[in-house]
Design an enzyme around this catalytic site. Structure first.
Site, mmCIF file in Angstrom:
data_model
loop_
_atom_site.group_PDB
_atom_site.id
_atom_site.type_symbol
_atom_site.label_atom_id
_atom_site.label_comp_id
_atom_site.label_asym_id
_atom_site.label_seq_id
_atom_site.Cartn_x
_atom_site.Cartn_y
_atom_site.Cartn_z
ATOM 1 N N HIS A 96 -0.406 -11.965 -0.819
ATOM 2 C CA HIS A 96 -1.267 -11.965 -2.002
ATOM 3 C C HIS A 96 -0.712 -12.888 -3.088
ATOM 4 O O HIS A 96 -1.440 -13.642 -3.711
ATOM 5 C CB HIS A 96 -1.425 -10.544 -2.553
ATOM 6 C CG HIS A 96 -2.498 -9.770 -1.853
ATOM 7 N ND1 HIS A 96 -2.322 -9.221 -0.603
ATOM 8 C CD2 HIS A 96 -3.780 -9.484 -2.212
ATOM 9 C CE1 HIS A 96 -3.441 -8.611 -0.235
ATOM 10 N NE2 HIS A 96 -4.341 -8.770 -1.180
ATOM 11 N N LYS A 156 -3.001 2.498 1.227
ATOM 12 C CA LYS A 156 -2.721 3.925 1.073
ATOM 13 C C LYS A 156 -2.496 4.273 -0.392
ATOM 14 O O LYS A 156 -2.033 3.443 -1.167
ATOM 15 C CB LYS A 156 -1.538 4.361 1.925
ATOM 16 C CG LYS A 156 -0.162 4.128 1.358
ATOM 17 C CD LYS A 156 0.870 4.841 2.209
ATOM 18 C CE LYS A 156 2.272 4.330 1.951
ATOM 19 N NZ LYS A 156 2.934 4.876 0.788
#
Ligand code: SF4
Length: 504
Positions: free
Chosen positions: A348, A414
């Site tokens: 990212h 998560k």
């Protein structure tokens, strides 16, 4: 005098790290199964079912319970009447065992350790060095405890220097909600009270290796202050309603450990460490007669749980657009099929830096979903090794840019997102789903194909394209910005206020 051979020690450490990568301790399984049986929150029960099914699969397949195979920790109590048949230090011997375990060709474990942590952050390649604690004790044996601690739970470690008059229970209840679900509950909390700051941390870590026995403690009642605290914290933390994976439910902790040590009259240091759904530790003793023999558990120790997906909505990732995902509601369970990109922190950052420089990305993110995972390497006929989700909040700062500039519409990871990420998801009509942390091997079975797409030099952080079939996820933030990690615990906290919390 007992002689411990170098090879016996190294092989025992290697065997122990392999063993705990795929066998949950029996006490954790027993208490998790009991929590599953009494759970009333459907979402939390579903998450626990996945953890239990995953645990059995890992035990059967001798593959890691979780893709994060942890930082290697060793406590060594060496008898003072032991002679060592080696020229190496104990720390070097432990590292050799870790190296052997993590590079095992039949069950390679993920090398998560990076050197130069505030600089280049380069993988050491074999998960060394371990963090080794050595104590010299009377006797002619060597006791060893090894543990593999996942980053998600280690990152939620807390320490405070309280005033002597402060309440430890109040402090615990103030910090546990801030830990969210990044530590993959349900698990254990371990407190170290007293000593100096580093001593408090150390006894908390040591306490994490103790057997779980909350049902017995509840049945017989507390015998000292530490046990009173264990019971009170257990009841009150569970009453927060955080639940499995932070989805809201009855069981956030299965046990609480408290260990203490004398401290300075002016001080009350307290450390709190969580242990996650991938609870991994084992104890063994060497007496000079050879390497440790680890008792292989029977598969009968694992409950047979059915993981029911009949109510989940099936979606095709290859035909999705914002209009389609706008119909999904927070809390809804999905089965994803189609092409799913992967990427986490380093990928990212690199993509966002490239966009800032006006460079073209090596992969088109428009109308795509990205899965935050760093899988274990595949072996034999596997498409990919265990590939569970990593903590999504580390990617929060990238969400607005990758949605706005690259057209990403979905993320899978998560635990909860922060406010800015939720706002960005809502602003761009995107969606965030969770897979169950600690169910990595189960998730990997839904992955039918995998190809490298970009940034291969990032190793496990590279961008891959998975071809998934019926991968189970839950919508955690829908396109209207509704977030289950906010609504679920609040709902269950209110319900628990009315339900007797007799959770054992
Ligand atoms: S269960 Fe969660 S916190 Fe534990 S190692 Fe796996 S991903 Fe990390």
């Amino acid at each position: 005098m007992t002689t411990i051979r170098e090879e016996d020690f190294v092989q025992s450490v290697a065997d122990a790290f392999q063993f705990i990568s795929y066998y949950h301790p029996a006490d954790y399984l027993r208490d998790l199964h009991a929590a599953y049986e009494r759970e009333e929150s459907p979402a939390a029960k579903d998450a626990m079912a996945q953890i239990l099914v995953n645990s059995r699969m890992a035990a059967e397949g001798h593959r890691p319970i979780c893709q994060d195979t942890g930082i290697a920790i060793a406590f060594v109590k060496a008898g003072m009447d032991v002679r060592w048949d080696t020229k190496k230090s104990l720390e070097e011997l432990v590292n050799e065992g870790v190296r052997r375990a993590y590079t095992d060709k039949d069950n390679p474990l993920r090398a998560s350790m990076l050197a130069d942590p505030d600089g280049k952050r380069k993988s050491t390649g074999d998960n060394t060095p371990a963090v080794t604690h050595v104590e010299l004790v009377p006797g002619d044996k060597v006791e060893v405890i090894v543990a593999a601690k996942g980053g998600g739970s280690e990152n939620k470690s807390k320490f405070a220097m309280l005033l002597p008059s402060d309440s430890i229970v109040d402090w615990v209840l103030s910090v546990v909600p801030t830990m969210g679900a990044d530590w993959c509950p349900p698990g254990m909390l371990s407190l170290g009270i007293g000593g100096s700051p580093e001593k408090a941390m150390l006894i908390a870590k040591w306490g994490m290796m103790e057997p779980m026995n909350m049902p017995e403690l509840k049945a017989r009642g507390p015998r000292n202050r530490a046990e009173e605290l264990r019971l009170e914290i257990y009841e009150k933390v569970n009453a927060l309603g955080i639940g499995a994976q932070g989805l809201g439910g009855l069981s956030t902790v299965l046990d609480v450990k408290v260990n203490d040590y004398p401290t300075h009259a002016a001080s009350k240091p307290v450390a709190l460490l969580p242990n996650c759904a991938a609870t991994r530790h084992i104890h063994f003793t060497l007496d000079g007669t050879g390497p440790a023999k680890l008792d292989v558990p029977s598969l009968d120790d694992w409950p047979r749980i059915a993981f029911d997906t009949s109510k989940s909505r099936r979606v095709n990732l290859d035909t999705l657009d914002k209009a389609a995902i706008a119909t999904w509601k927070a809390g809804e369970t999905l089965l994803l099929s189609g092409k799913l990109l992967t990427g986490r922190d380093a990928a990212h950052k690199r993509m966002v830096d490239m966009m800032a420089r006006g460079e073209k990305l090596p992969v088109d993110l428009a109308n795509r979903f990205i899965y935050y995972t760093g899988p274990v390497d595949a072996v034999r006929d596997e498409v990919v090794g265990p590939a569970g989700p990593t903590t999504s909040s580390r990617m929060d700062k990238f969400v607005d840019t990758v949605c706005a500039k690259a057209g990403l519409i979905g993320m899978v990871g998560k635990s909860e997102r922060g406010s800015a990420a939720i706002e960005a998801i809502k602003k761009h009509g995107a969606v965030y789903c969770i897979a169950v942390g600690g169910a990595a091997y189960l998730v990997s079975k839904a992955i039918k194909g995998s190809r490298m797409v970009a940034f291969e030099d990032l190793g496990m952080e590279a961008i891959r394209e998975f071809d998934v079939r019926d991968m189970p996820v839950t919508v955690a933030v829908d396109s209207a910005g509704n977030a289950v990690h906010r609504t679920g615990p609040a709902e269950w906290r209110a319900k628990i206020g009315k339900i007797p919390v007799a959770v054992v």
